[in-house]
Write an enzyme that holds these catalytic residues in place. Structure first.
Site, PDB file in Angstrom:
ATOM      1  N   LYS A   1       0.836  -1.213   0.000  1.00 50.63           N
ATOM      2  CA  LYS A   1       0.000   0.000   0.000  1.00 50.63           C
ATOM      3  C   LYS A   1       0.865   1.254   0.000  1.00 50.63           C
ATOM      4  O   LYS A   1       0.659   2.165  -0.812  1.00 50.63           O
ATOM      5  CB  LYS A   1      -0.920   0.016   1.236  1.00 50.63           C
ATOM      6  CG  LYS A   1      -1.953  -1.091   1.265  1.00 50.63           C
ATOM      7  CD  LYS A   1      -2.932  -0.933   2.422  1.00 50.63           C
ATOM      8  CE  LYS A   1      -2.282  -1.057   3.768  1.00 50.63           C
ATOM      9  NZ  LYS A   1      -1.736  -2.383   4.072  1.00 50.63           N
TER      10      LYS A   1
ATOM     11  N   GLU B   1       1.664   6.353  11.785  1.00 54.76           N
ATOM     12  CA  GLU B   1       2.784   5.839  10.986  1.00 54.76           C
ATOM     13  C   GLU B   1       3.933   5.376  11.878  1.00 54.76           C
ATOM     14  O   GLU B   1       4.123   5.877  12.985  1.00 54.76           O
ATOM     15  CB  GLU B   1       3.326   6.956  10.077  1.00 54.76           C
ATOM     16  CG  GLU B   1       2.497   7.211   8.851  1.00 54.76           C
ATOM     17  CD  GLU B   1       2.629   6.098   7.831  1.00 54.76           C
ATOM     18  OE1 GLU B   1       3.477   6.173   6.947  1.00 54.76           O
ATOM     19  OE2 GLU B   1       1.855   5.116   7.929  1.00 54.76           O
ATOM     20  N   ARG B   2       4.709   4.448  11.356  1.00 56.90           N
ATOM     21  CA  ARG B   2       5.972   4.099  12.017  1.00 56.90           C
ATOM     22  C   ARG B   2       6.974   5.218  11.699  1.00 56.90           C
ATOM     23  O   ARG B   2       6.972   5.743  10.584  1.00 56.90           O
ATOM     24  CB  ARG B   2       6.508   2.778  11.455  1.00 56.90           C
ATOM     25  CG  ARG B   2       5.544   1.623  11.601  1.00 56.90           C
ATOM     26  CD  ARG B   2       6.042   0.407  10.820  1.00 56.90           C
ATOM     27  NE  ARG B   2       5.073  -0.685  10.878  1.00 56.90           N
ATOM     28  CZ  ARG B   2       4.044  -0.817  10.032  1.00 56.90           C
ATOM     29  NH1 ARG B   2       3.871   0.069   9.063  1.00 56.90           N
ATOM     30  NH2 ARG B   2       3.213  -1.826  10.141  1.00 56.90           N
TER      31      ARG B   2
END
Length: 491
Positions: free
Chosen positions: A167, A193-194
């Site tokens: 993705k 998010e990381r």
């Protein structure tokens, strides 16, 4: 901006209250008079200021809010100040090429942007009277999407897939191609998010030279749910500025809508609301609509949104996926099976669809071609069980031709990405819609039935297949087709 508190300008007349209880991120505050309205921003603490957004008025003196920062250092009896406004973010030309957090603080180790104005993140969607009713195609330069799942300019497209099917890579590629096709603005919004992903994306965009036309906003995984829940609205406020004030087209990429719903679920649970089906918040539909309805195509410009949607356990009937589906003009479903076979982008053609794929919008030729491709791939899918059990020899000559066309189409619809050059070693390709349609049409007309399947894998336009075939082994005879064991693809 050194701390989140400085992001919202204070007011001259301050209304002060006092903390009465703290339970995790939930803070109750007492005001003797002048109860702050819902969505007001309160500030508590001294140096490490804590921003609290009011979500509930308990009685004539008490409000309950959710802390947008960690609540360490807060205690009962501590003074709280009402800022007199809601959460705000900076907008203006100065935010281009920068990276922000949910409070509008620059997090790219550069000075705070100048020449900006602050706007509230809680805004109404554009009225129906000002919306554009024209249907236009948004070209991405990715063959499979442009031919089979065309996107709408000013529409919303969803990328559905489980973990690790590509993705984020697909989103990154679209940002790269947006700058080449339309001289618009790209806005990347990372919800939950990381930190690794944010860091990599920033450097990749810098190297690709697209950062000057881009704004990034991140709410990291480790941040409290209240902050993650507001990142989407904050990024949307910035996108609305470019659409409404500068009359530019905006590509808004959201990664990941599921984490927006998840943050809302955490906030709902903390506020003590009764959970709905599968533990989701009862207000999920309203919260998602509040975000999605602001993404629109108006007379002045368009916000085209592409949203990654994590699908829990690859289950497309999950309420989060179902609610998101209802807002989209195109649904791109990523398949773990295709990813495992090396067919990237790993889009499941038969599950993906677009409301733009009608003869009146994309034209008769394009529409009929897309239908013919879907039919060929669907027939191949039905024949896979027979091939797995009995082998290709048991198929009729007509069915063998269908399998040959389908396998060549599948490989032709793969594409090397600019975003993955450093991993794959294959130079990225941006393919025009005309070249993509031309290639598919010629494969369906059996022009390349003597070519090996491997010649079509990871190429741009169809002419590259000829070069690849000449550089490799000589073309094979048309019949028999290579044997396919257990439906496993060979390149």
């Amino acid at each position: 901006m050194t701390d989140s508190a400085s992001a919202v300008p204070g007011t001259e007349q301050s209304n002060r209250g006092m903390v009465t209880s703290i339970r995790g991120s939930v803070v109750d505050v007492r005001f003797e008079d002048g109860l702050p309205p819902i969505y007001s921003l309160l500030r508590a603490g001294e140096k490490a200021r804590v921003d609290i957004e009011v979500l509930m008025q308990l009685d004539s003196h008490h409000v309950r809010g959710i802390a947008l920062n960690p609540t360490q250092g807060l205690f009962r009896g501590m003074a709280v100040e009402d800022t007199g406004g809601t959460m705000k973010v900076p907008v203006g030309k100065g935010i281009l090429s920068r990276m922000f957090d949910v409070f509008g603080n620059a997090i790219d180790r550069q000075p705070a942007p100048s020449d900006v104005e602050w706007r509230t993140i809680h805004r109404d969607p554009p009225p129906l009277a000002s919306r554009s009713t024209r249907s236009e195609i948004f070209e991405t330069g990715i063959k499979l999407i442009d031919v089979l799942v065309p996107l709408e300019r000013g529409g919303k497209a969803g990328l559905f897939g489980g973990a690790g099917v590509g993705k984020t890579v697909l989103l990154t590629e679209m940002i790269h191609n947006m700058v080449g096709h339309q001289k618009g603005v790209s806005l990347f919004c990372g919800i939950g998010e990381r930190c690794r992903e944010g860091e990599e994306l920033y450097h990749d965009m810098k190297e690709a030279g697209v950062l000057p036309h881009m704004v990034m906003m991140f709410g990291q995984m480790n941040e409290p749910p209240g902050a993650r829940f507001r990142v989407g609205l904050a990024a949307l406020t910035m996108a609305e500025y470019f659409r409404d004030d500068e009359h530019r087209d905006v590509l808004l990429l959201i990664d990941n809508i599921f984490r927006f719903i998840q943050a809302g679920m955490e906030v709902s649970g903390l506020m003590g609301q009764m959970p709905s089906r599968l533990g989701y918040q009862p207000t999920m539909g309203t919260e998602l609509s509040g975000l999605e309805e602001r993404i629109a195509n108006t007379d002045t410009g368009a916000i085209t949104s592409i949203q990654a949607v994590y699908v829990p356990a690859d289950d497309l009937t999950d309420p989060a996926a179902v609610h998101t589906f209802s807002h989209l003009s195109a649904s791109i479903v990523l398949s773990r099976k295709r990813a495992s076979e090396g067919l990237y982008p790993a889009i499941d053609v038969l599950q993906s669809n677009s409301k733009m794929a009608t003869p009146t919008i994309i034209g008769e030729r394009h529409y009929l071609l897309a239908q013919a491709i879907r039919k060929t791939l669907a027939q191949y899918e039905e024949l896979k069980d027979i091939i797995a059990m009995l082998g290709m020899e048991q198929l009729s000559p007509e069915d063998r031709n269908v399998v040959g066309r389908a396998r060549r189409l599948e490989r032709f619809l793969t594409q090397p990405f600019f975003a993955t050059e450093q991993f794959s070693g294959i130079k990225g390709k941006d393919v025009s819609l005309k070249d993509a349609i031309d290639g598919c049409e010629r494969i369906l007309n059996d022009e390349f039935k003597d070519y090996p399947e491997s010649a079509f894998y990871m190429i741009g336009s169809i002419d590259e297949a000829k070069e690849k075939a000449q550089a490799g082994q000589p073309a094979r005879p048309a019949s028999p087709q290579p044997k396919v064991e257990l439906g496993v693809k060979t390149h």
